[in-house]
Design a protein around this motif. Sequence first.
Motif, PDB file in Angstrom:
ATOM      1  N   SER A   1       0.799  -1.209   0.000  1.00 58.96           N
ATOM      2  CA  SER A   1       0.000   0.000   0.000  1.00 58.96           C
ATOM      3  C   SER A   1       0.838   1.269   0.000  1.00 58.96           C
ATOM      4  O   SER A   1       0.555   2.203  -0.713  1.00 58.96           O
ATOM      5  CB  SER A   1      -0.945  -0.003   1.194  1.00 58.96           C
ATOM      6  N   SER A   2       1.909   1.313   0.792  1.00 59.37           N
ATOM      7  CA  SER A   2       2.717   2.526   0.831  1.00 59.37           C
ATOM      8  C   SER A   2       3.923   2.364  -0.066  1.00 59.37           C
ATOM      9  O   SER A   2       4.323   1.268  -0.425  1.00 59.37           O
ATOM     10  CB  SER A   2       3.158   2.805   2.262  1.00 59.37           C
ATOM     11  N   ASP A   3       4.530   3.487  -0.421  1.00 62.72           N
ATOM     12  CA  ASP A   3       5.718   3.452  -1.258  1.00 62.72           C
ATOM     13  C   ASP A   3       6.970   3.547  -0.403  1.00 62.72           C
ATOM     14  O   ASP A   3       7.853   4.353  -0.647  1.00 62.72           O
ATOM     15  CB  ASP A   3       5.679   4.600  -2.276  1.00 62.72           C
ATOM     16  N   SER A   4       7.048   2.727   0.633  1.00 61.45           N
ATOM     17  CA  SER A   4       8.215   2.777   1.511  1.00 61.45           C
ATOM     18  C   SER A   4       9.389   2.061   0.847  1.00 61.45           C
ATOM     19  O   SER A   4       9.262   0.958   0.336  1.00 61.45           O
ATOM     20  CB  SER A   4       7.882   2.148   2.854  1.00 61.45           C
ATOM     21  N   LEU A   5      10.520   2.726   0.867  1.00 62.00           N
ATOM     22  CA  LEU A   5      11.724   2.207   0.233  1.00 62.00           C
ATOM     23  C   LEU A   5      12.318   1.089   1.082  1.00 62.00           C
ATOM     24  O   LEU A   5      12.591   1.281   2.259  1.00 62.00           O
ATOM     25  CB  LEU A   5      12.731   3.352   0.059  1.00 62.00           C
TER      26      LEU A   5
ATOM     27  N   GLY B   1       9.701  -1.633 -13.070  1.00 62.97           N
ATOM     28  CA  GLY B   1       8.587  -0.709 -12.855  1.00 62.97           C
ATOM     29  C   GLY B   1       8.771   0.512 -13.743  1.00 62.97           C
ATOM     30  O   GLY B   1       8.988   0.397 -14.939  1.00 62.97           O
ATOM     31  N   LYS B   2       8.754   1.710 -13.138  1.00 58.98           N
ATOM     32  CA  LYS B   2       8.907   2.948 -13.917  1.00 58.98           C
ATOM     33  C   LYS B   2      10.369   3.403 -14.014  1.00 58.98           C
ATOM     34  O   LYS B   2      10.664   4.408 -14.645  1.00 58.98           O
ATOM     35  CB  LYS B   2       8.080   4.059 -13.271  1.00 58.98           C
ATOM     36  N   GLN B   3      11.277   2.661 -13.378  1.00 61.44           N
ATOM     37  CA  GLN B   3      12.692   3.050 -13.404  1.00 61.44           C
ATOM     38  C   GLN B   3      13.376   2.524 -14.664  1.00 61.44           C
ATOM     39  O   GLN B   3      13.117   1.413 -15.098  1.00 61.44           O
ATOM     40  CB  GLN B   3      13.419   2.503 -12.171  1.00 61.44           C
TER      41      GLN B   3
ATOM     42  N   SER C   1      15.959   1.737  -7.011  1.00 64.48           N
ATOM     43  CA  SER C   1      15.274   1.883  -5.726  1.00 64.48           C
ATOM     44  C   SER C   1      14.210   0.803  -5.632  1.00 64.48           C
ATOM     45  O   SER C   1      13.370   0.669  -6.528  1.00 64.48           O
ATOM     46  CB  SER C   1      14.603   3.258  -5.647  1.00 64.48           C
TER      47      SER C   1
ATOM     48  N   VAL D   1      10.994  -0.779  -3.914  1.00 68.11           N
ATOM     49  CA  VAL D   1       9.807  -0.645  -3.072  1.00 68.11           C
ATOM     50  C   VAL D   1       9.178  -2.018  -2.898  1.00 68.11           C
ATOM     51  O   VAL D   1       8.677  -2.367  -1.843  1.00 68.11           O
ATOM     52  CB  VAL D   1       8.812   0.362  -3.698  1.00 68.11           C
ATOM     53  N   GLU D   2       9.224  -2.812  -3.950  1.00 67.94           N
ATOM     54  CA  GLU D   2       8.818  -4.218  -3.921  1.00 67.94           C
ATOM     55  C   GLU D   2       9.659  -4.954  -4.961  1.00 67.94           C
ATOM     56  O   GLU D   2      10.097  -4.356  -5.930  1.00 67.94           O
ATOM     57  CB  GLU D   2       7.321  -4.372  -4.193  1.00 67.94           C
TER      58      GLU D   2
ATOM     59  N   LYS E   1      10.742  -3.316   6.972  1.00 68.80           N
ATOM     60  CA  LYS E   1       9.380  -3.284   6.454  1.00 68.80           C
ATOM     61  C   LYS E   1       8.918  -4.687   6.118  1.00 68.80           C
ATOM     62  O   LYS E   1       9.680  -5.495   5.617  1.00 68.80           O
ATOM     63  CB  LYS E   1       9.302  -2.431   5.189  1.00 68.80           C
TER      64      LYS E   1
END
Length: 169
Positions: A2-6, A37-39, A61, A63-64, A167
């Motif tokens: 749910s969150s974009d935690s690194l 992803g978008k990277q 980076s 996130v998942e 996380k």
Amino acid sequence: MSSDSLLGLLRVHIHKGVNLAIRDLRSSDPYVIIRMGKQKLKTRVMKKNLNPVWDEDLTLSIVEPLPVKLEVYDRDLFSADDRMGDAEFDFTPFFEAVRMRLNSDILNNTIITTVKPTRTNCLAEESYITWTDGRVVQNIVLRLRNVESGEIEIKLSWIDVPGGGNKRM
């Protein structure tokens, strides 16, 4: 998630290409793009070289743990760059080894996990996830798809970020 935690940073060391395809008259001017992803990150162009040694670090980076796509192109000045194959790798086994939070009691170069080649993972040979110099490392040889020949050798390593390691997935 749910969150974009690194969670941390994945360093992808693009070591070299082996037996890459010819896309110009007698050679190619290859470079590598990695996407997750978008990277999107890219190496420098190696002029007239079918066995280039980039020795470049590209850092994603995380996130998942999404699959990482690697694409090789031939740089052309006056037309669109030619595709020289692609590969994809799932770094979930590597990420799971990182999350074990191993410590320095482990002998250097201890194998944590072995990832075997399958029809779907683009590995050219077995890949070992090891504890090397106090960190988790994975050397990978990727066989390029959609091309007549070529392999790319890479090495994965992990960079912790403050507050990013605890996380839950």
